[in-house]
Design a protein around this motif. Sequence first.
Motif, short mmCIF file in Angstrom:
data_model
loop_
_atom_site.label_atom_id
_atom_site.label_comp_id
_atom_site.label_asym_id
_atom_site.label_seq_id
_atom_site.Cartn_x
_atom_site.Cartn_y
_atom_site.Cartn_z
N THR A 1 1.07 4.32 -2.84
CA THR A 1 1.03 5.75 -2.52
C THR A 1 2.19 6.47 -3.19
OG1 THR A 1 0.00 5.24 -0.42
CG2 THR A 1 0.97 7.41 -0.65
N TRP B 1 -6.32 0.95 -4.90
CA TRP B 1 -6.47 0.86 -3.46
C TRP B 1 -7.56 -0.11 -3.04
CZ3 TRP B 1 -3.82 2.10 0.73
CH2 TRP B 1 -2.78 2.99 0.61
N LEU C 1 0.83 -1.21 0.00
CA LEU C 1 0.00 0.00 0.00
C LEU C 1 0.86 1.26 0.00
CD1 LEU C 1 -2.84 -1.07 2.44
CD2 LEU C 1 -2.94 -0.91 -0.05
#
Length: 114
Positions: free
Chosen positions: A12, A29, A8
């Motif tokens: 980003t 996401w 994750l």
Amino acid sequence: MGLIIVALAKLTLLSSSHTISPLLSGFLWPFALKLSFSLRIVRRAFWDVIHSSRLFFFQLGQIASDTHEPALGSNTRWERALRLVSQRLRQARRQQAIDQSVEDSLHRFTVLSL
């Protein structure tokens, strides 16, 4: 769990660069979260957190809606609520200490096996 957080974080970082559009990252996401919840360990941890928080708020609700009248000058509701919160904090600290000791013993075992 750590691998999921790394993935994750990578998403980003990719969304902030110019190599991948932020819109595409926004679509990735939910997929990454869905994939992480398909893992049994993550799903079990998620449900454990949900059940323990439901129990905690149920107990606080029972304390708040107690119709038993305490004696004058007594703060039994506040005392019970504070005692419940302090018990939960002590349990969490104790569990962290147990987890850390298990992790340390596993680390020692792997070092010894090498």
